[in-house]
Design a protein around this motif. Structure first.
Motif, PDB file in Angstrom:
ATOM      1  N   UNK A 110      40.373  -9.813  -2.488  1.00  0.00           N
ATOM      2  CA  UNK A 110      39.331 -10.776  -2.103  1.00  0.00           C
ATOM      3  C   UNK A 110      38.123 -10.638  -3.024  1.00  0.00           C
ATOM      4  N   UNK A 111      37.669  -9.397  -3.219  1.00  0.00           N
ATOM      5  CA  UNK A 111      36.446  -9.170  -3.994  1.00  0.00           C
ATOM      6  C   UNK A 111      36.622  -9.659  -5.431  1.00  0.00           C
ATOM      7  N   UNK A 112      37.793  -9.395  -6.020  1.00  0.00           N
ATOM      8  CA  UNK A 112      38.039  -9.828  -7.408  1.00  0.00           C
ATOM      9  C   UNK A 112      38.013 -11.343  -7.531  1.00  0.00           C
ATOM     10  N   UNK A 113      38.642 -12.011  -6.549  1.00  0.00           N
ATOM     11  CA  UNK A 113      38.719 -13.482  -6.630  1.00  0.00           C
ATOM     12  C   UNK A 113      37.340 -14.099  -6.387  1.00  0.00           C
ATOM     13  N   UNK A 114      36.606 -13.528  -5.443  1.00  0.00           N
ATOM     14  CA  UNK A 114      35.240 -14.031  -5.200  1.00  0.00           C
ATOM     15  C   UNK A 114      34.427 -13.903  -6.483  1.00  0.00           C
ATOM     16  N   UNK A 115      34.568 -12.783  -7.155  1.00  0.00           N
ATOM     17  CA  UNK A 115      33.802 -12.556  -8.385  1.00  0.00           C
ATOM     18  C   UNK A 115      34.214 -13.553  -9.470  1.00  0.00           C
ATOM     19  N   UNK A 116      35.520 -13.738  -9.623  1.00  0.00           N
ATOM     20  CA  UNK A 116      35.974 -14.627 -10.707  1.00  0.00           C
ATOM     21  C   UNK A 116      35.496 -16.060 -10.463  1.00  0.00           C
ATOM     22  N   UNK A 117      35.533 -16.519  -9.190  1.00  0.00           N
ATOM     23  CA  UNK A 117      35.089 -17.890  -8.908  1.00  0.00           C
ATOM     24  C   UNK A 117      33.566 -18.010  -9.006  1.00  0.00           C
ATOM     25  N   UNK A 118      32.849 -16.940  -8.701  1.00  0.00           N
ATOM     26  CA  UNK A 118      31.384 -16.974  -8.832  1.00  0.00           C
ATOM     27  C   UNK A 118      30.995 -17.051 -10.314  1.00  0.00           C
ATOM     28  N   UNK A 119      31.720 -16.330 -11.146  1.00  0.00           N
ATOM     29  CA  UNK A 119      31.478 -16.370 -12.600  1.00  0.00           C
ATOM     30  C   UNK A 119      31.655 -17.791 -13.114  1.00  0.00           C
ATOM     31  N   UNK A 120      32.781 -18.393 -12.713  1.00  0.00           N
ATOM     32  CA  UNK A 120      33.089 -19.757 -13.173  1.00  0.00           C
ATOM     33  C   UNK A 120      32.004 -20.728 -12.694  1.00  0.00           C
ATOM     34  N   UNK A 121      31.587 -20.582 -11.428  1.00  0.00           N
ATOM     35  CA  UNK A 121      30.568 -21.502 -10.896  1.00  0.00           C
ATOM     36  C   UNK A 121      29.231 -21.322 -11.620  1.00  0.00           C
TER      37      UNK A 121
END
Ligand SMILES: Cc1cc2nc3c(=O)[nH]c(=O)nc-3n(C[C@H](O)[C@H](O)[C@H](O)COP(=O)(O)OP(=O)(O)OC[C@H]3O[C@@H](n4cnc5c(N)ncnc54)[C@H](O)[C@@H]3O)c2cc1C
Length: 464
Positions: free
Chosen positions: A314-325
């Motif tokens: 969860x934490x990795x995916x949240x981070x990756x999508x936050x980076x993209x946003x």
């Protein structure tokens, strides 16, 4: 040809609009810019001769749930299900699996089995009437009381950011699964509604499955075109409409996004300004491969799922999508992978696609990052590759002008544009130009191969 109605663009929304108008007795002319019909439903031999790849949508959960498409009872398009709907591999433990059966899925989530049943399970209990309500939020109603009760319960939970809902979950498995589902929205997972997107998609896996079209999504597009022609409609490819003034028909339905509508017509100033404020979402960087065999997943259970969510916890995916946003590129992106051969062996071999989210219009090559994420869960993957095809945002938009900057959703799907798509109106498919309607995924209910925008626009056109 004299036409009572012209439909511009043959994505699922344009096709459903054209067939709906033709079934109501209108003489329909469908004009498509590309050399093949289908928009996001096209398939082509992208890598090697005989290898069928979908250029856009492969997973047809929305199509199966859609009252617009189900109502057409099309001949020729057959849906094929993989043994497992979705898999989410993890580094240090077995993959999380989403089965058709909600209880079987919940059983794999340890301490969060009850939370899965109380959220996704309750959506499943409310059933397709609730999904239909989500697909036609502005009506027409009446709605089954069961759906209204379901909506009253589901709405407040759906509005939450996935990061808030995740606080109720304890297991690595359930949290990762939630992130993988919610990230389909292409939003920062700290945004409102991301829980709703995630839980609805998970609910569809239990309610209708996440099937693929046997032979490729093009088969569904071709079935819609065949239906239109059988009703006397005409359909033409290779015809890009540049100005609405070219068209002479009392009804014009446009399967285009706001930016294209702005270029097609002179619009009243107020409407023009509202369209100019419309926001596009992130783009995708997509890869297609021809393989000499199935992906060598470390956990063999992943081989049974047509859709695979990669990106870890969860934490990795949240981070990756936050980076993209935030306009950056994640070195370990969330990757959405589809292996259609798990459901459909008729595509001429082992074809595979995957994409990751990137900032709109990005020119960064993400192929290494995507393949590294696959290798992480399937060591030896690269050795299986016979050929690869890469499409960044620019290539995607060149192949379909609706994919502005690589945005495959027809515009940002955040709360603002959930309510204002593309403008705030009880009938957002209507434009201020007499007889001109918009039907693309930039209208409610938004992205997905469901055809609901086309159905709504055609309905409105017929009523006016
Ligand atoms: C890589 C990718 C993967 C996807 N995966 C899935 C999935 O698995 N499941 C799912 O449900 N959805 C998926 N989607 C999203 C889905 O494909 C879209 O939401 C859907 O196709 C939108 O339909 P539409 O009819 O609004 O527009 P589109 O399908 O984009 O079609 C628009 C059509 O209009 C034509 N057009 C535009 N302007 C003109 C003009 N001026 N003159 C003539 N023709 C014109 C275009 O050429 C195009 O054919 C995916 C999309 C992509 C790109």
């Amino acid at each position: 040809m004299r036409a009572d109605a012209v439909v511009v663009g043959s994505g699922p929304n344009g096709l459903v609009a054209a067939v709906t108008l033709a079934r109501a007795g209108r003489q329909v002319l469908l004009l498509e810019a590309a050399e093949r019909f289908g928009g996001g439903l096209r398939s082509a031999e992208l890598t090697l001769p005989g290898h069928v790849h979908d250029l856009g949508a492969t997973v047809m959960a929305m199509a199966l749930a859609s009252p617009a498409l189900r109502g057409l009872e099309l001949k020729g398009a057959e849906f094929a299900h993989s043994p497992v709907a979705v898999a989410h591999p993890l580094d240090d433990r077995p993959a999380v699996l989403v089965h058709r059966d909600v209880r079987r899925t919940a059983a794999g989530l340890g301490p969060d089995a009850g939370a899965w049943l109380a959220s996704v399970g309750a959506l499943v209990k409310a059933g397709l009437p609730l999904v239909e309500l989500l697909l036609k939020p502005l009506g027409p109603w009446p709605v089954a009381p069961r759906a209204l009760a379901g909506a009253a319960w589901f709405g407040p939970m759906a509005a939450l950011p996935a990061t808030t809902f995740a606080k109720a979950l304890r297991s690595v498995e359930a949290r990762a699964l939630l992130a993988g589902m919610a990230a389909h929205s292409m939003l920062d997972l700290r945004s409102p509604l991301t829980t709703g997107y995630g839980l609805t998609l998970a609910g569809l896996a239990h309610l209708v499955g996440w099937p693929v079209v046997r032979g490729g999504s093009q088969v569904l597009a071709d079935a819609l075109v065949a239906e239109l022609r059988s009703l006397g409609g005409q359909a033409v490819t290779g015809h890009r409409v540049r100005r609405l003034a070219e068209l002479d028909a009392p009804i014009v339905v446009l399967d285009v996004t706001p930016r294209q509508l702005l270029a097609l017509a002179d619009l009243p100033a107020g409407y023009r300004r509202r369209l100019e404020r419309y926001r596009y979402g992130p783009g995708v960087f997509k890869m297609d491969w021809a393989l000499d065999g199935p992906v060598p997943w470390r956990d063999p259970a992943v081989a049974g799922a047509a859709t695979v969510h990669l990106g870890g916890t969860f934490e990795e995916i949240v981070l990756s999508e936050a980076e993209m946003a935030a306009g950056r590129h994640s070195p370990r992106p969330y990757v959405l992978l589809v292996q259609p051969y798990a459901a459909d062996p008729t595509r001429g071999g082992h074809t595979l696609w995957a994409y990751c989210h990137v900032p709109n219009g990005s020119a960064t090559d993400m192929s290494d990052a995507i393949e590294t994420q696959i290798e992480r869960y399937a060591p030896g993957f690269r050795d299986r590759v016979l050929a690869r095809h890469v499409s960044g945002p620019a290539e995607l938009e060149a192949g379909n002008p609706n994919l502005v900057g690589g945005d495959i959703g027809g515009g940002l799907a955040g709360l603002g544009q959930f309510l204002r798509r593309p403008v705030w109106s009880p009938a957002p498919w209507r434009t201020p130009l007499p007889g001109v309607f918009l039907c693309s995924s930039s209208t409610p209910p938004g992205p997905g191969a469901h055809g609901m925008g086309g159905w709504q626009a055609a309905r409105l056109a017929l009523r006016s």
